[in-house]
Design a protein around this motif. Structure first.
Motif, PDB file in Angstrom:
ATOM      1  N   PRO A  52       0.805  -1.229   0.000  1.00  0.00           N
ATOM      2  CA  PRO A  52       0.000   0.000   0.000  1.00  0.00           C
ATOM      3  C   PRO A  52       0.836   1.276   0.000  1.00  0.00           C
ATOM      4  O   PRO A  52       0.448   2.272  -0.623  1.00  0.00           O
ATOM      5  CB  PRO A  52      -0.862  -0.134   1.265  1.00  0.00           C
ATOM      6  CG  PRO A  52      -0.160  -1.139   2.118  1.00  0.00           C
ATOM      7  CD  PRO A  52       0.530  -2.070   1.178  1.00  0.00           C
ATOM      8  N   ASP A  53       1.995   1.276   0.680  1.00  0.00           N
ATOM      9  CA  ASP A  53       2.832   2.485   0.694  1.00  0.00           C
ATOM     10  C   ASP A  53       3.377   2.783  -0.706  1.00  0.00           C
ATOM     11  O   ASP A  53       3.466   3.938  -1.119  1.00  0.00           O
ATOM     12  CB  ASP A  53       4.001   2.330   1.672  1.00  0.00           C
ATOM     13  CG  ASP A  53       3.522   2.285   3.118  1.00  0.00           C
ATOM     14  OD1 ASP A  53       2.373   2.704   3.370  1.00  0.00           O
ATOM     15  OD2 ASP A  53       4.291   1.826   3.978  1.00  0.00           O
ATOM     16  N   ARG A  54       3.728   1.715  -1.418  1.00  0.00           N
ATOM     17  CA  ARG A  54       4.215   1.883  -2.797  1.00  0.00           C
ATOM     18  C   ARG A  54       3.103   2.472  -3.662  1.00  0.00           C
ATOM     19  O   ARG A  54       3.345   3.313  -4.527  1.00  0.00           O
ATOM     20  CB  ARG A  54       4.667   0.528  -3.350  1.00  0.00           C
ATOM     21  CG  ARG A  54       5.431   0.626  -4.653  1.00  0.00           C
ATOM     22  CD  ARG A  54       5.766  -0.755  -5.208  1.00  0.00           C
ATOM     23  NE  ARG A  54       6.547  -1.576  -4.298  1.00  0.00           N
ATOM     24  CZ  ARG A  54       6.820  -2.864  -4.507  1.00  0.00           C
ATOM     25  NH1 ARG A  54       6.380  -3.479  -5.595  1.00  0.00           N
ATOM     26  NH2 ARG A  54       7.529  -3.543  -3.635  1.00  0.00           N
ATOM     27  N   LEU A  55       1.901   2.011  -3.441  1.00  0.00           N
ATOM     28  CA  LEU A  55       0.751   2.526  -4.188  1.00  0.00           C
ATOM     29  C   LEU A  55       0.575   4.021  -3.949  1.00  0.00           C
ATOM     30  O   LEU A  55       0.438   4.810  -4.900  1.00  0.00           O
ATOM     31  CB  LEU A  55      -0.520   1.775  -3.762  1.00  0.00           C
ATOM     32  CG  LEU A  55      -1.854   2.424  -4.159  1.00  0.00           C
ATOM     33  CD1 LEU A  55      -2.036   2.413  -5.663  1.00  0.00           C
ATOM     34  CD2 LEU A  55      -3.009   1.723  -3.481  1.00  0.00           C
ATOM     35  N   VAL A  56       0.605   4.424  -2.703  1.00  0.00           N
ATOM     36  CA  VAL A  56       0.411   5.846  -2.375  1.00  0.00           C
ATOM     37  C   VAL A  56       1.534   6.677  -2.984  1.00  0.00           C
ATOM     38  O   VAL A  56       1.285   7.720  -3.614  1.00  0.00           O
ATOM     39  CB  VAL A  56       0.350   6.044  -0.834  1.00  0.00           C
ATOM     40  CG1 VAL A  56       0.352   7.528  -0.491  1.00  0.00           C
ATOM     41  CG2 VAL A  56      -0.879   5.350  -0.259  1.00  0.00           C
ATOM     42  N   ASP A  57       2.753   6.219  -2.836  1.00  0.00           N
ATOM     43  CA  ASP A  57       3.898   6.955  -3.371  1.00  0.00           C
ATOM     44  C   ASP A  57       3.796   7.078  -4.894  1.00  0.00           C
ATOM     45  O   ASP A  57       3.977   8.168  -5.454  1.00  0.00           O
ATOM     46  CB  ASP A  57       5.189   6.228  -2.980  1.00  0.00           C
ATOM     47  CG  ASP A  57       6.415   7.038  -3.335  1.00  0.00           C
ATOM     48  OD1 ASP A  57       6.475   8.209  -2.938  1.00  0.00           O
ATOM     49  OD2 ASP A  57       7.307   6.503  -4.022  1.00  0.00           O
ATOM     50  N   PHE A  58       3.479   5.979  -5.542  1.00  0.00           N
ATOM     51  CA  PHE A  58       3.369   5.998  -7.003  1.00  0.00           C
ATOM     52  C   PHE A  58       2.263   6.948  -7.457  1.00  0.00           C
ATOM     53  O   PHE A  58       2.472   7.815  -8.311  1.00  0.00           O
ATOM     54  CB  PHE A  58       3.087   4.590  -7.550  1.00  0.00           C
ATOM     55  CG  PHE A  58       2.605   4.617  -8.967  1.00  0.00           C
ATOM     56  CD1 PHE A  58       3.494   4.836 -10.003  1.00  0.00           C
ATOM     57  CD2 PHE A  58       1.249   4.481  -9.260  1.00  0.00           C
ATOM     58  CE1 PHE A  58       3.049   4.912 -11.321  1.00  0.00           C
ATOM     59  CE2 PHE A  58       0.794   4.551 -10.560  1.00  0.00           C
ATOM     60  CZ  PHE A  58       1.698   4.770 -11.590  1.00  0.00           C
ATOM     61  N   ALA A  59       1.075   6.779  -6.891  1.00  0.00           N
ATOM     62  CA  ALA A  59      -0.080   7.532  -7.384  1.00  0.00           C
ATOM     63  C   ALA A  59       0.067   9.026  -7.102  1.00  0.00           C
ATOM     64  O   ALA A  59      -0.227   9.867  -7.964  1.00  0.00           O
ATOM     65  CB  ALA A  59      -1.363   6.990  -6.747  1.00  0.00           C
ATOM     66  N   ARG A  60       0.547   9.376  -5.905  1.00  0.00           N
ATOM     67  CA  ARG A  60       0.663  10.792  -5.557  1.00  0.00           C
ATOM     68  C   ARG A  60       1.722  11.500  -6.380  1.00  0.00           C
ATOM     69  O   ARG A  60       1.627  12.687  -6.639  1.00  0.00           O
ATOM     70  CB  ARG A  60       0.988  10.942  -4.070  1.00  0.00           C
ATOM     71  CG  ARG A  60      -0.177  10.615  -3.155  1.00  0.00           C
ATOM     72  CD  ARG A  60      -0.030  11.366  -1.829  1.00  0.00           C
ATOM     73  NE  ARG A  60      -0.950  10.888  -0.820  1.00  0.00           N
ATOM     74  CZ  ARG A  60      -2.253  11.147  -0.813  1.00  0.00           C
ATOM     75  NH1 ARG A  60      -2.780  11.875  -1.767  1.00  0.00           N
ATOM     76  NH2 ARG A  60      -3.027  10.676   0.153  1.00  0.00           N
ATOM     77  N   ARG A  61       2.775  10.765  -6.782  1.00  0.00           N
ATOM     78  CA  ARG A  61       3.897  11.415  -7.461  1.00  0.00           C
ATOM     79  C   ARG A  61       3.924  11.215  -8.962  1.00  0.00           C
ATOM     80  O   ARG A  61       4.817  11.730  -9.638  1.00  0.00           O
ATOM     81  CB  ARG A  61       5.205  10.917  -6.838  1.00  0.00           C
ATOM     82  CG  ARG A  61       5.311  11.308  -5.371  1.00  0.00           C
ATOM     83  CD  ARG A  61       6.543  10.739  -4.730  1.00  0.00           C
ATOM     84  NE  ARG A  61       7.756  11.250  -5.367  1.00  0.00           N
ATOM     85  CZ  ARG A  61       8.971  10.792  -5.093  1.00  0.00           C
ATOM     86  NH1 ARG A  61       9.134   9.832  -4.225  1.00  0.00           N
ATOM     87  NH2 ARG A  61      10.017  11.296  -5.697  1.00  0.00           N
TER      88      ARG A  61
END
Ligand code: RP5
Length: 168
Positions: A52-61
């Motif tokens: 999930p952290d990878r998802l947030v980092d990817f999507a936000r950036r």
């Protein structure tokens, strides 16, 4: 995988993400049109549930990393495209990947039931859907790129010419 810097996207305008490495057999179809028409893309595994952290980092950036359009494929409990769409203003194209038990219909039904106000553009189940996801991503980029638009027109024309009229 967790450092989504410009360097890691390598100038790609299309990001192709998938919930598992096991989705790649289907999702590699999304690279066909971009490869053929020389459009840079980047691929990575981003799991809504396992990373999930990878998802947030990817999507936000993603937009900061110059990505213009995101293709997201997932099977089973397929939250990836919707969660990516929830965290970016970029267009998200969803691909339902056939799972072991329900053939991808479960993922398709989930993907097309996005709540009003957060959109994903869902394609057909499986390889044809993944292929068309790559195609429509390139078409989106061609809206602001006349050279690419001409390439798509030629590609379409070649496809039409390749359809035999005779049935042998
Ligand atoms: C989903 O679960 C993935 O998108 C994949 O389609 C499915 C199964 O994943 P694996 O158990 O094969 O890694 O999150």
């Amino acid at each position: 995988m967790q450092d989504n810097s410009d360097k890691n996207f390598g100038g790609a305008r299309i990001a192709i993400v998938m919930g598992s490495r096991s989705d790649w057999e289907v999702m590699q179809e999304a690279t066909r049109v971009p490869r053929e028409l020389d459009v840079a893309f980047s691929t990575r595994v981003v799991s809504a549930h396992r990373t999930p952290d990878r998802l947030v980092d990817f999507a936000r950036r993603a937009h900061e990393n110059n990505i213009a359009v995101i293709i997201a494929g997932a099977g089973g409990s397929a939250h990836l495209p919707g969660m990516v769409a929830a965290m970016t203003h970029l267009p998200v194209i969803a691909v339902p990947v056939p799972g072991k038990h329900l053939g991808g219909l479960d993922s398709l039904l989930s993907m097309v039931q996005m709540p009003r106000g957060i959109a994903v553009s869902t394609q057909a189940i499986g390889a044809s859907g993944a292929f068309n996801a790559g195609l429509v991503a390139v078409q989106m980029l061609a809206l602001a790129d006349s050279v690419l638009a001409r390439k798509i027109i030629q590609w379409r024309s070649d496809q039409t010419s390749a359809v035999p009229e005779e049935v042998k």
